[in-house]
Design a protein around this motif. Structure first.
Motif, PDB file in Angstrom:
ATOM      1  N   VAL A 185      45.469 -17.753  14.011  1.00 28.86           N
ATOM      2  CA  VAL A 185      44.103 -18.191  14.334  1.00 28.86           C
ATOM      3  C   VAL A 185      43.097 -17.167  13.813  1.00 28.86           C
ATOM      4  O   VAL A 185      42.047 -17.521  13.265  1.00 28.86           O
ATOM      5  CB  VAL A 185      43.940 -18.406  15.846  1.00 28.86           C
ATOM      6  N   PHE A 186      43.416 -15.891  13.966  1.00 24.73           N
ATOM      7  CA  PHE A 186      42.534 -14.837  13.453  1.00 24.73           C
ATOM      8  C   PHE A 186      42.357 -14.971  11.945  1.00 24.73           C
ATOM      9  O   PHE A 186      41.239 -14.850  11.422  1.00 24.73           O
ATOM     10  CB  PHE A 186      43.087 -13.458  13.796  1.00 24.73           C
ATOM     11  N   GLN A 187      43.451 -15.207  11.223  1.00 21.62           N
ATOM     12  CA  GLN A 187      43.358 -15.354   9.770  1.00 21.62           C
ATOM     13  C   GLN A 187      42.469 -16.526   9.385  1.00 21.62           C
ATOM     14  O   GLN A 187      41.668 -16.436   8.446  1.00 21.62           O
ATOM     15  CB  GLN A 187      44.751 -15.535   9.169  1.00 21.62           C
ATOM     16  N   LEU A 188      42.586 -17.627  10.138  1.00 28.55           N
ATOM     17  CA  LEU A 188      41.756 -18.800   9.868  1.00 28.55           C
ATOM     18  C   LEU A 188      40.286 -18.489  10.105  1.00 28.55           C
ATOM     19  O   LEU A 188      39.432 -18.748   9.241  1.00 28.55           O
ATOM     20  CB  LEU A 188      42.195 -19.968  10.753  1.00 28.55           C
ATOM     21  N   VAL A 189      39.966 -17.942  11.287  1.00 32.06           N
ATOM     22  CA  VAL A 189      38.567 -17.656  11.626  1.00 32.06           C
ATOM     23  C   VAL A 189      37.988 -16.612  10.681  1.00 32.06           C
ATOM     24  O   VAL A 189      36.846 -16.726  10.225  1.00 32.06           O
ATOM     25  CB  VAL A 189      38.460 -17.193  13.097  1.00 32.06           C
ATOM     26  N   LEU A 223      36.517 -13.580  18.396  1.00 32.08           N
ATOM     27  CA  LEU A 223      35.207 -13.890  18.959  1.00 32.08           C
ATOM     28  C   LEU A 223      34.091 -13.181  18.214  1.00 32.08           C
ATOM     29  O   LEU A 223      32.981 -13.718  18.071  1.00 32.08           O
ATOM     30  CB  LEU A 223      35.178 -13.522  20.442  1.00 32.08           C
ATOM     31  N   ASP A 224      34.355 -11.962  17.734  1.00 31.34           N
ATOM     32  CA  ASP A 224      33.354 -11.220  16.989  1.00 31.34           C
ATOM     33  C   ASP A 224      32.899 -12.006  15.763  1.00 31.34           C
ATOM     34  O   ASP A 224      31.700 -12.080  15.463  1.00 31.34           O
ATOM     35  CB  ASP A 224      33.926  -9.863  16.574  1.00 31.34           C
ATOM     36  N   ARG A 225      33.836 -12.616  15.057  1.00 34.21           N
ATOM     37  CA  ARG A 225      33.501 -13.391  13.860  1.00 34.21           C
ATOM     38  C   ARG A 225      32.983 -14.777  14.205  1.00 34.21           C
ATOM     39  O   ARG A 225      32.046 -15.268  13.567  1.00 34.21           O
ATOM     40  CB  ARG A 225      34.744 -13.496  12.961  1.00 34.21           C
ATOM     41  N   LEU A 226      33.583 -15.379  15.207  1.00 31.25           N
ATOM     42  CA  LEU A 226      33.192 -16.736  15.581  1.00 31.25           C
ATOM     43  C   LEU A 226      31.770 -16.799  16.128  1.00 31.25           C
ATOM     44  O   LEU A 226      31.002 -17.721  15.814  1.00 31.25           O
ATOM     45  CB  LEU A 226      34.178 -17.275  16.631  1.00 31.25           C
TER      46      LEU A 226
END
Length: 256
Positions: A185-189, A223-226
């Motif tokens: 999920v992190f890689q996607l976001v 969350l930081d990126r989202l």
């Protein structure tokens, strides 16, 4: 118009892929003569009908491939049932400026309050405007990425989720993830960050995402990126799914 000219127009239209014109050339010319259209007005009418048909076909095909669970629009959402939800805010998002800004939308609230319906309605609006869209639950997304990883196709499957202008990820928080899944999920976001918009629905507050994703550090990074460019909509009203059933119950009680 002579039969020879009509036949030649149909032949040229077929070669140009103007299939609607092949079928309607006689009706269009008759209408133009009846309404005494100028040459420019007639040409404008022909192109408008052909373009409208193509756009309608593109829209239908895009919806079929979008993965959306339904195709309801914002006009079908009962804002009166969620009085704490500002309809102006949602309608402002429906202008789709967030897509051009490559910003995100997060819809938070308990099950049944209308998060998914609003997400779908915004995606339908985006599709109608010509943007590419795709809908998936978080569980299905992770399952597909896991299966792709097992067969050496992880990057290809990830690329498929990076491609749409708008990616809707539904039901974040309904099922916990392990650390490997959270990393996916992190890689996607991270890869979509400032490159494409996401619409997220979740029944968990952001403070609970660490337990959902199984790793506080990864949750913070996601969350930081989202949330860097994001509209956060909280819905805390009654269950939207049960509103009709509640109305029946209330009506039944009133009749007794």
């Amino acid at each position: 118009m002579s039969e020879l000219v009509s036949a030649r127009i149909r032949d040229h239209a077929g070669k140009l892929g103007l299939n609607h014109l092949i079928e309607t050339v006689d009706q269009l010319t008759t209408r133009a003569e009846t309404e005494q259209l100028s040459y420019l007005e007639f040409l404008d009418q022909v192109l408008e009908e052909e373009l409208g048909l193509r756009e309608s076909r593109r829209f239908r095909n895009a919806l079929k491939l979008s993965g959306l669970p339904h195709h309801k629009t914002l006009e079908q959402f009962d804002f009166a049932f969620q009085p704490d939800l500002d309809p102006r805010k949602i309608k402002d998002l429906a202008t789709l400026e967030f897509i051009d800004r490559r910003s995100n939308i997060t819809l938070l609230g308990p099950p049944g309050v209308g998060k998914t319906m609003i997400a779908v309605a915004l995606a339908v609006a985006a599709c109608q405007a010509g943007y590419s869209i795709y809908f998936t639950s978080l569980d299905d997304l992770v399952r597909r990425l896991r299966a792709a990883e097992a067969t050496g196709r992880f990057n290809r499957q990830l690329a498929a989720y990076l491609r749409p202008a708008v990616l809707v990820v539904d039901e974040v928080g309904y099922l916990p993830l392990d650390r490997a899944e959270a990393n996916m999920v992190f890689q996607l976001v991270s890869r979509r960050y400032e490159r494409g918009s996401m619409i997220i629905t979740s029944n968990k507050s952001f403070a609970e995402w660490g337990s959902v994703l199984g790793d506080d550090v990864l949750a913070t990074a996601i969350l930081d990126r989202l949330l860097h460019h994001c509209d956060v909509i909280s819905i805390n009203g009654p269950s939207y799914r049960l509103k009709d059933r509640l109305a029946l119950v209330t009506g039944g009680e009133a009749m007794t």
